[in-house]
Design a protein around this motif. Structure first.
Motif, PDB file in Angstrom:
ATOM      1  N   GLY A  35      24.777  28.211   3.345  1.00 26.84           N
ATOM      2  CA  GLY A  35      23.755  27.805   4.301  1.00 26.84           C
ATOM      3  C   GLY A  35      24.176  26.575   5.083  1.00 26.84           C
ATOM      4  N   THR A  36      24.783  25.613   4.385  1.00 26.53           N
ATOM      5  CA  THR A  36      25.273  24.412   5.057  1.00 26.53           C
ATOM      6  C   THR A  36      26.377  24.744   6.060  1.00 26.53           C
ATOM      7  OG1 THR A  36      24.761  23.106   3.077  1.00 26.53           O
ATOM      8  CG2 THR A  36      26.264  22.130   4.683  1.00 26.53           C
ATOM      9  N   THR A  37      27.271  25.647   5.663  1.00 26.90           N
ATOM     10  CA  THR A  37      28.361  26.065   6.554  1.00 26.90           C
ATOM     11  C   THR A  37      27.815  26.686   7.835  1.00 26.90           C
ATOM     12  OG1 THR A  37      29.845  26.450   4.683  1.00 26.90           O
ATOM     13  CG2 THR A  37      30.379  27.547   6.756  1.00 26.90           C
ATOM     14  N   LEU A  38      26.842  27.573   7.695  1.00 33.13           N
ATOM     15  CA  LEU A  38      26.266  28.221   8.873  1.00 33.13           C
ATOM     16  C   LEU A  38      25.588  27.225   9.791  1.00 33.13           C
ATOM     17  CD1 LEU A  38      24.687  31.429   7.274  1.00 33.13           C
ATOM     18  CD2 LEU A  38      26.760  31.279   8.652  1.00 33.13           C
ATOM     19  N   ILE A  39      24.847  26.298   9.205  1.00 31.85           N
ATOM     20  CA  ILE A  39      24.133  25.317  10.017  1.00 31.85           C
ATOM     21  C   ILE A  39      25.120  24.432  10.774  1.00 31.85           C
ATOM     22  CG2 ILE A  39      22.634  23.294   9.911  1.00 31.85           C
ATOM     23  CD1 ILE A  39      21.187  24.649   7.579  1.00 31.85           C
ATOM     24  N   LEU A  40      26.191  24.002  10.090  1.00 32.06           N
ATOM     25  CA  LEU A  40      27.164  23.127  10.741  1.00 32.06           C
ATOM     26  C   LEU A  40      27.874  23.823  11.895  1.00 32.06           C
ATOM     27  CD1 LEU A  40      28.788  21.385   7.622  1.00 32.06           C
ATOM     28  CD2 LEU A  40      27.242  20.369   9.304  1.00 32.06           C
ATOM     29  N   ILE A  41      28.186  25.103  11.732  1.00 29.87           N
ATOM     30  CA  ILE A  41      28.882  25.832  12.794  1.00 29.87           C
ATOM     31  C   ILE A  41      27.932  26.162  13.945  1.00 29.87           C
ATOM     32  CG2 ILE A  41      30.029  28.018  13.370  1.00 29.87           C
ATOM     33  CD1 ILE A  41      31.388  27.966  10.711  1.00 29.87           C
ATOM     34  N   ARG A  42      26.688  26.486  13.614  1.00 31.77           N
ATOM     35  CA  ARG A  42      25.770  26.973  14.646  1.00 31.77           C
ATOM     36  C   ARG A  42      25.026  25.867  15.386  1.00 31.77           C
ATOM     37  NH1 ARG A  42      24.784  32.478  14.144  1.00 31.77           N
ATOM     38  NH2 ARG A  42      26.649  33.418  13.218  1.00 31.77           N
ATOM     39  N   ILE A  43      25.196  24.600  14.987  1.00 33.06           N
ATOM     40  CA  ILE A  43      24.495  23.516  15.682  1.00 33.06           C
ATOM     41  C   ILE A  43      24.931  23.464  17.146  1.00 33.06           C
ATOM     42  CG2 ILE A  43      24.254  21.011  15.858  1.00 33.06           C
ATOM     43  CD1 ILE A  43      24.405  20.827  12.870  1.00 33.06           C
ATOM     44  N   ASP A  44      23.965  23.531  18.033  1.00 35.12           N
ATOM     45  CA  ASP A  44      24.212  23.443  19.483  1.00 35.12           C
ATOM     46  C   ASP A  44      25.119  24.545  20.010  1.00 35.12           C
ATOM     47  OD1 ASP A  44      22.618  21.211  19.697  1.00 35.12           O
ATOM     48  OD2 ASP A  44      24.266  19.793  19.483  1.00 35.12           O
ATOM     49  N   MET A  45      25.326  25.631  19.238  1.00 32.85           N
ATOM     50  CA  MET A  45      26.153  26.724  19.750  1.00 32.85           C
ATOM     51  C   MET A  45      25.375  27.491  20.820  1.00 32.85           C
ATOM     52  SD  MET A  45      27.689  30.110  17.823  1.00 32.85           S
ATOM     53  CE  MET A  45      29.042  29.304  16.970  1.00 32.85           C
ATOM     54  N   PRO A  46      25.909  27.616  22.036  1.00 31.61           N
ATOM     55  CA  PRO A  46      25.213  28.362  23.083  1.00 31.61           C
ATOM     56  C   PRO A  46      25.208  29.850  22.790  1.00 31.61           C
ATOM     57  CG  PRO A  46      27.378  27.700  23.831  1.00 31.61           C
ATOM     58  CD  PRO A  46      27.186  27.049  22.500  1.00 31.61           C
ATOM     59  N   ASP A  47      24.219  30.551  23.292  1.00 29.47           N
ATOM     60  CA  ASP A  47      24.108  31.988  23.052  1.00 29.47           C
ATOM     61  C   ASP A  47      25.187  32.775  23.785  1.00 29.47           C
ATOM     62  OD1 ASP A  47      21.926  31.688  21.371  1.00 29.47           O
ATOM     63  OD2 ASP A  47      20.508  31.709  23.049  1.00 29.47           O
TER      64      ASP A  47
END
Length: 222
Positions: A35-47
């Motif tokens: 869960g932490t890994t996903l959150i760190l990668i997906r922060i501010d990731m544009p669609d």
């Protein structure tokens, strides 16, 4: 003629292996790390592909941390699979077990691919290259990350949940409400996996729930 004491010593008797009780914590560790890994990668990731370079530049440290955590999340997931399979005991079915193991390993492989691509983007993100070429590479790499994690890995996770829920439903090893919840969550992942990038968090949340139930059951039996 007397026999020497060395010759009369018996070889140690082999002992049957048993699943360590602490292994039941593997699912909890996986849920937290993944869960932490996903959150760190997906922060501010544009669609879309717009803003990919800005996302990579602003989140380099977060993405780098995620790529370090992901291998340990994968190891924990393998332990979780082992704990769940150990719970099948003599009720193990080869057909559903093959689907269960195959989908779990494919899920993990796709997540490793996505994380490895993210690590490559961070490592190659330098000012030396041509800005236009660098932006194109970042856009391409980011879409691979999204496709591997959100399209392929999520659907393998859904198959993993369906096969496991079917085994539980047929054997009665886990509550029926958990099997029903697993079917609903898997259906949501299959149908709506690409509607939101945060849908991926549903899988570690499900693993966390299953792990807590396994821990509660193992504690009550002691």
């Amino acid at each position: 003629m007397s026999t020497s004491p060395q010759n009369t010593e018996r070889a140690p008797t082999p002992r049957q292996l048993s699943t360590p009780r602490a292994a039941a914590l593997a699912g909890v560790v996986f849920a937290v790390l993944f869960g932490t890994t996903l959150i760190l990668i997906r922060i501010d990731m544009p669609d879309g592909i717009e803003g990919s370079t800005h996302w990579l530049n602003s989140q380099q440290n977060a993405i780098r941390t995620a790529t370090v955590l992901m291998p340990f999340a994968g190891i924990s997931f393998l332990w979780f699979v082992g704990v769940v399979r150990d719970g099948f005991g003599r009720y193990e079915d080869r057909f559903f077990l093959s689907v269960f193991l195959g989908s779990g390993l494919l899920f993990l492989a796709m997540m490793f691919v996505g994380t490895a691509v993210a690590a490559g983007l961070v490592s190659s993100n330098t000012e030396v290259t041509d800005p236009a070429a660098r932006a194109a590479v970042v856009d391409f790499g980011k879409m691979i990350v999204v496709s591997a994690c959100q399209t392929y890995a999520l659907r393998m996770a859904a198959v993993f949940m369906i096969s496991l829920a079917t085994i539980w439903l047929k054997t009665g090893l886990m509550p029926r409400w958990l099997a029903g919840l697993s079917y609903l969550a898997a259906l949501a992942l299959l149908v709506a996996s690409e509607t939101s990038r945060w849908m991926t968090l549903a899988f570690p949340a499900w693993v966390l729930l299953v792990s807590i139930l396994i821990l509660v059951r193992s504690t009550s039996r002691t």
